[in-house]
Design a protein around this motif. Sequence first.
Motif, PDB file in Angstrom:
ATOM      1  N   GLN A  21       0.839  -1.197   0.000  1.00 62.70           N
ATOM      2  CA  GLN A  21       0.000   0.000   0.000  1.00 62.70           C
ATOM      3  C   GLN A  21       0.877   1.251   0.000  1.00 62.70           C
ATOM      4  OE1 GLN A  21      -2.810   0.059   3.161  1.00 62.70           O
ATOM      5  NE2 GLN A  21      -3.538   2.143   2.721  1.00 62.70           N
ATOM      6  N   GLY A  23      -0.694   4.543  -0.242  1.00 58.30           N
ATOM      7  CA  GLY A  23      -1.493   5.669   0.241  1.00 58.30           C
ATOM      8  C   GLY A  23      -2.395   5.247   1.382  1.00 58.30           C
ATOM      9  N   PRO A  24      -3.226   6.188   1.848  1.00 59.86           N
ATOM     10  CA  PRO A  24      -4.110   5.859   2.973  1.00 59.86           C
ATOM     11  C   PRO A  24      -5.260   4.936   2.592  1.00 59.86           C
ATOM     12  CG  PRO A  24      -4.539   8.076   2.179  1.00 59.86           C
ATOM     13  CD  PRO A  24      -3.333   7.590   1.429  1.00 59.86           C
ATOM     14  N   ARG A  25      -5.558   4.814   1.298  1.00 60.98           N
ATOM     15  CA  ARG A  25      -6.685   3.995   0.862  1.00 60.98           C
ATOM     16  C   ARG A  25      -6.182   2.627   0.405  1.00 60.98           C
ATOM     17  NH1 ARG A  25     -11.177   5.836  -3.702  1.00 60.98           N
ATOM     18  NH2 ARG A  25     -12.582   4.026  -3.432  1.00 60.98           N
ATOM     19  N   ALA A  26      -6.807   1.579   0.940  1.00 59.47           N
ATOM     20  CA  ALA A  26      -6.372   0.220   0.613  1.00 59.47           C
ATOM     21  C   ALA A  26      -6.792  -0.144  -0.810  1.00 59.47           C
ATOM     22  CB  ALA A  26      -6.959  -0.773   1.603  1.00 59.47           C
ATOM     23  N   ARG A  27      -5.929  -0.859  -1.507  1.00 58.60           N
ATOM     24  CA  ARG A  27      -6.200  -1.277  -2.871  1.00 58.60           C
ATOM     25  C   ARG A  27      -6.971  -2.585  -2.866  1.00 58.60           C
ATOM     26  NH1 ARG A  27      -1.057  -0.820  -6.742  1.00 58.60           N
ATOM     27  NH2 ARG A  27      -2.770  -1.422  -8.162  1.00 58.60           N
ATOM     28  N   ARG A  28      -7.907  -2.744  -3.840  1.00 56.06           N
ATOM     29  CA  ARG A  28      -8.686  -3.966  -3.966  1.00 56.06           C
ATOM     30  C   ARG A  28      -8.409  -4.707  -5.270  1.00 56.06           C
ATOM     31  NH1 ARG A  28     -14.854  -2.909  -3.124  1.00 56.06           N
ATOM     32  NH2 ARG A  28     -14.762  -5.204  -3.231  1.00 56.06           N
ATOM     33  N   GLN A  35     -10.210  -3.707 -12.225  1.00 53.61           N
ATOM     34  CA  GLN A  35     -11.181  -2.768 -11.668  1.00 53.61           C
ATOM     35  C   GLN A  35     -12.355  -2.561 -12.630  1.00 53.61           C
ATOM     36  OE1 GLN A  35      -9.510   1.019 -10.694  1.00 53.61           O
ATOM     37  NE2 GLN A  35     -11.378   1.765  -9.684  1.00 53.61           N
TER      38      GLN A  35
END
Length: 286
Positions: A21, A23-28, A35
Motif C-alpha cells: 500500500q 497511500g491511505p486507501r487500501a487497494r482492492r 477494476q
Amino acid sequence: MTIERVSMGTCAVCGTDLPAQRGPRARRYCSRACQAKAYRARQEQRTSHRATAADEQRLAAEYDAVPSRQLADSLSLAAGRIAGALTTGQAADDHDLGILARIPVVLTARAHQAAALANALPTLGPAPTVTVLKLATPPEPDKSSRDDSAPTLTTAPSAPRRTRSPQTSRDDSAPLPTWDTTAIKPVPQRLPKKRAQALVDAAELVRAPDYRDSHTWILRSGDTLLGYVVPSYGGTSRSGRNGWASRLGGSPGPRCRSRDGAAVDLAARWLRVVTAAPNRTLTGDN
C-alpha cells in the motif's frame, strides 16, 4: 540494504497478490483492467434483477394466482434476509434479489388496477336534483287608469335627522344633587368597600348645568355625587388649558392630561375617603 515490500492482500478479480500500500486507501484490484471488469460485473448484476415498465404486464400475469398478502410476506422475508447478509458482510442471495425486484412491480400494478376500477364504478344512489322555481313577476300598474285630474301634493324635503352622541343625550337639565343633599358625603365614614366599589363602577360623567360657561363635568352614581372634573388652565395654548383636574369637596386633585384620567383619579380619591375610619375626638364627635 534491500527493503522487501509486504503484500497487503489479493486482487478481488484475478486473485493475484496486491503490491504494498502506497497511500491511505487500501487497494482492492491489481490493475485498472481488473477494476473495470469488477465494475461491469456489478452493472450486469443490477440489470439482471431490475424490472422495466415493459415487464409489468408479464409479471402481473405470472403472479396472478398468488394473493397479495402472500406476496407481501415473501417480500418482507427476502428483505430481512438481504439486510442480514449486508450486516454480516456477506453477498446477497440472487433469489432474494429477484424477489425484491419483481414483487414490488406486481403489487404496484395491482394498486393501479384497483384505482382505475374504483374510478370507473358509477356513483351509488341517484344524483340529487335541483328544482328551480320561477316566481311570477307582479303586474305593472295601469298608467292609463291614473287620475291625472287629482291635485298633486308637493311635500317639502325633510331635514336630515341629527343624531346625538350618548354623551349629549343625557338630561343635563335635571336637578343634580349638591353636597348638602347627596346620599353619601365624601367624608371618612368607614363605608363598606364592596358598596363603595359598586358605586364607583356605576358612576357616570355628565355635564354640569352651567357647562357652557364653566366647562365643568360632574361624576355621579345615582343620587350620590362623587365630585367634579374641571379644566386646568395655565398652558400656552389659545384657550389656556393644559389638562383637567378633579375636585373632591373643596380639595383639588392633580392635573391630568385627559378628562377620563381626572375622573379615574376622582373616583379613586373618593373611594379612599369614604372607606377610611372617621377621626374620633375626646368628646366622641367626628
